[in-house]
Design an enzyme around this catalytic site. Structure first.
Site, PDB file in Angstrom:
ATOM      1  N   LYS A   1     -32.744  27.886 -55.348  1.00 15.13           N
ATOM      2  CA  LYS A   1     -31.622  28.572 -54.695  1.00 15.13           C
ATOM      3  C   LYS A   1     -31.886  30.072 -54.712  1.00 15.13           C
ATOM      4  CE  LYS A   1     -28.073  25.112 -55.573  1.00 15.13           C
ATOM      5  NZ  LYS A   1     -27.992  24.491 -54.248  1.00 15.13           N
TER       6      LYS A   1
ATOM      7  N   LYS B   1     -24.582  10.759 -57.386  1.00 15.62           N
ATOM      8  CA  LYS B   1     -25.555  11.271 -58.343  1.00 15.62           C
ATOM      9  C   LYS B   1     -24.866  12.264 -59.272  1.00 15.62           C
ATOM     10  CE  LYS B   1     -26.803  15.549 -56.577  1.00 15.62           C
ATOM     11  NZ  LYS B   1     -27.358  16.722 -56.601  1.00 15.62           N
TER      12      LYS B   1
ATOM     13  N   HIS C   1     -32.817  13.833 -54.930  1.00 17.09           N
ATOM     14  CA  HIS C   1     -33.172  13.882 -53.507  1.00 17.09           C
ATOM     15  C   HIS C   1     -34.682  13.918 -53.235  1.00 17.09           C
ATOM     16  CE1 HIS C   1     -28.970  14.524 -53.125  1.00 17.09           C
ATOM     17  NE2 HIS C   1     -28.973  15.810 -53.404  1.00 17.09           N
TER      18      HIS C   1
END
Ligand SMILES: O=P(O)(O)OC[C@H]1O[C@@H](O)[C@H](O)[C@@H](O)[C@@H]1O
Length: 528
Positions: free
Chosen positions: A394, A204, A296
């Site tokens: 994150k 990816k 994902h």
């Protein structure tokens, strides 16, 4: 439950269905996985990739392009070693191919010799020894000791095809390279004669939007058949994602309620307590939406929402995923159904994180998000009106990686039961592998009071890390766990309005301190 166990159980059914399909001519052999021509003209691919069947000829050579890169040493080679030392060669698994005699070839622009490459392989393989027995370790050592290195310019098609031809066929060519170089190398290969049954393995992101993914699919379709293309999404190789099959399809309890009549909402969360970790060059251009959701989390959504496949073979499984993604769209305008934020300086665990925009290699004018959320709808009878929220970020205080299925409240609470009946929630945790079911029960002491309790099932450690599973599919010639071409395009199509709106600054970039829970919950983006 382990993937191998699930596959072991479902294999017999699958094989029987394949036999039935052959007997009745029932396999729809003309189905093209991606857009683009079904049978390529220019390449020299063979006919071994029979449609509708998972698994073709096992691969004889794994050719890693980008051998000196981080992906190869950190994920691919350790994953390969774990696969080689595992007992997957002897089942119970989907395939029982022996990998004895597998050849490993590293290639790249560096002026390395075989010894230099074997040092890299040796280091990457070392950790696998404790996971296997002597026989497994001997198999890994044999691959390591016979591996070789070739210097090659991957964008020189003559040099690349000569290298491929020098490898024992079938060859799996793993592009462990930046996507731009992979695309360029593939374009240059058009019209070249590739060895029989070549597989192409691509990381990816596949393209950078729907149009470029489509274009790349058309290029790749001129090289090899769709079944020989492995578009890697390592989440599909994680046993905890794959265990969704076990929960959904091996229990009578959940499937009848797995729909809009009973499910209130679905949240797929992948909050990471990681910062940039030295990846600014890549991450600052990608951001959380493209890095995690476009790839994902949409794959996880597809596995959660798909109809039961008749068998776990590549065509059935990937068709079901594709149906879901084709019906998926943003649940409103980008301003209503997407959210983006970036972390500011803060303390995460025992370390201080600087403001993201002050990190080395970050260009603040890009306004890259470190957290993205989208709410999607799936326009089918099964899911009409149910919000699917995907979120990943994150620099968060708590690593929370799970899919939460929130069921609707009971239609009527029996008079005489005291307290609030909170909705039943099934939480499928990806890391660690745990399944929690939050239920209302009678309280201890007063049997007429309600209280919430949680049933927990701890899933054992998976036999293989995600890249071991991904490579098992590649080496078995089985694209089951790889992303099909049409699906790769759909994943870009779903998020295109969000990408455009964010680029046009139509959705504000919020902030959250590193180490916090992220931006404040809202009605559209609630805490679950
Ligand atoms: O938790 P895992 O398996 O490492 O997967 C998450 C990672 O997946 C990668 O694909 C992303 O580029 C990373 O940013 C992310 O951290």
């Amino acid at each position: 439950m382990h993937l191998t166990a699930i596959f072991g159980r479902l294999k017999a059914v699958s094989e029987q269905q394949q036999v039935d399909g052959q007997a009745t001519g029932g396999t729809e052999s003309g189905r093209a996985g991606s857009s683009g021509p079904e049978q390529p003209g220019g390449g020299g691919h063979g006919a071994s990739g029979e449609r509708g069947h998972s698994g073709g000829d096992p691969v004889a050579t794994l050719l890693v392009l980008g051998a000196s890169g981080d992906l190869a040493s950190r994920l691919l080679l350790p994953g390969l070693a774990r696969l080689l030392v595992s007992d997957r060669n002897e089942g119970p698994g989907r395939h029982e191919h022996s990998r004895d005699g597998l050849r490993l070839v590293g290639a790249g622009a560096e002026d390395w010799d075989d010894d230099r490459w074997r040092e890299v392989v040796t280091k990457a393989f070392a950790g696998a020894q404790e996971h296997g027995d002597d026989k497994g370790w001997a198999a890994a050592c044999a691959v390591r000791d016979t591996s070789r290195y070739a210097k090659v310019d991957v964008t020189d098609p003559d040099a690349l095809t000569a290298l491929m031809a020098s490898c024992e066929a079938p060859v799996a060519v793993y592009f462990a390279l930046p996507p731009g170089i992979t695309a360029k190398a593939c374009e240059k290969l058009v019209g070249q004669q590739l060895p029989e049954s070549t597989r192409l393995v691509m990381e990816k992101p596949f393209g950078s939007d729907e149009a470029s993914a489509h274009q790349l699919n058309e290029v790749v379709a001129q090289l090899v058949p769709e079944e020989h293309v492995h578009r890697v999404d390592h989440f599909l190789g994680t046993s905890t994602v794959l265990n969704i099959f076990g929960v959904r399809f091996a229990n009578r309890l959940f499937e009848p309620t797995w729909n809009a009549s009973h499910v209130e909402r679905v949240d797929v969360l992948y909050d990471e307590d990681l910062g940039l970790e030295g990846r600014a060059r890549y991450y600052d251009k990608a951001g959380a939406l493209k890095d995690m959701i476009q790839s994902h989390l949409l794959q996880v959504l597809a596995v959660l929402a798909m109809d039961a496949p008749a068998a776990l073979d590549e065509r059935e499984f990937r068709d079901r995923k594709a149906q879901v993604l084709r019906a998926t769209r943003l649940a409103g305008t980008p301003a209503q159904a997407s959210r983006r934020a970036v972390y500011t300086a803060g303390r995460m665990g025992d370390r201080d994180l600087p403001d993201y925009q002050a990190e080395d290699g970050v260009d603040p004018s890009r306004q890259t998000e470190t957290l993205a959320e989208v709410v999607l709808h799936i326009d089918t009878w099964r899911w009409a009106g149910v919000p699917f929220r995907l979120r990943s970020g994150k620099g968060l205080g708590r690593a929370r990686k799970e899919a939460v299925i929130t069921f609707k409240p009971v239609p009527h609470l029996v008079a005489g039961l005291h307290g609030e009946a909170r909705p039943t929630r099934l939480r499928l945790s990806f890391k660690p592998g745990v399944i929690n079911l939050d239920l209302m029960v009678n309280a201890e002491g007063d049997p007429f009071d309600l209280e919430e309790t949680t049933l927990t099932a701890q899933l054992g450690d998976s036999e293989l890390p995600a890249y071991g599973e991904v490579l098992a599919g590649v080496l078995d010639g089985d694209p089951l766990l790889s992303v099909r071409g049409d699906t790769a395009e759909d994943c870009w199509r779903i998020l295109a309005p969000v990408i455009a709106a964010w680029e046009a600054d139509e959705v504000p970039l919020e902030t959250y301190p590193a180490g916090s829970d992220g931006p404040e919950p809202t009605e559209a983006f609630p805490a679950v």
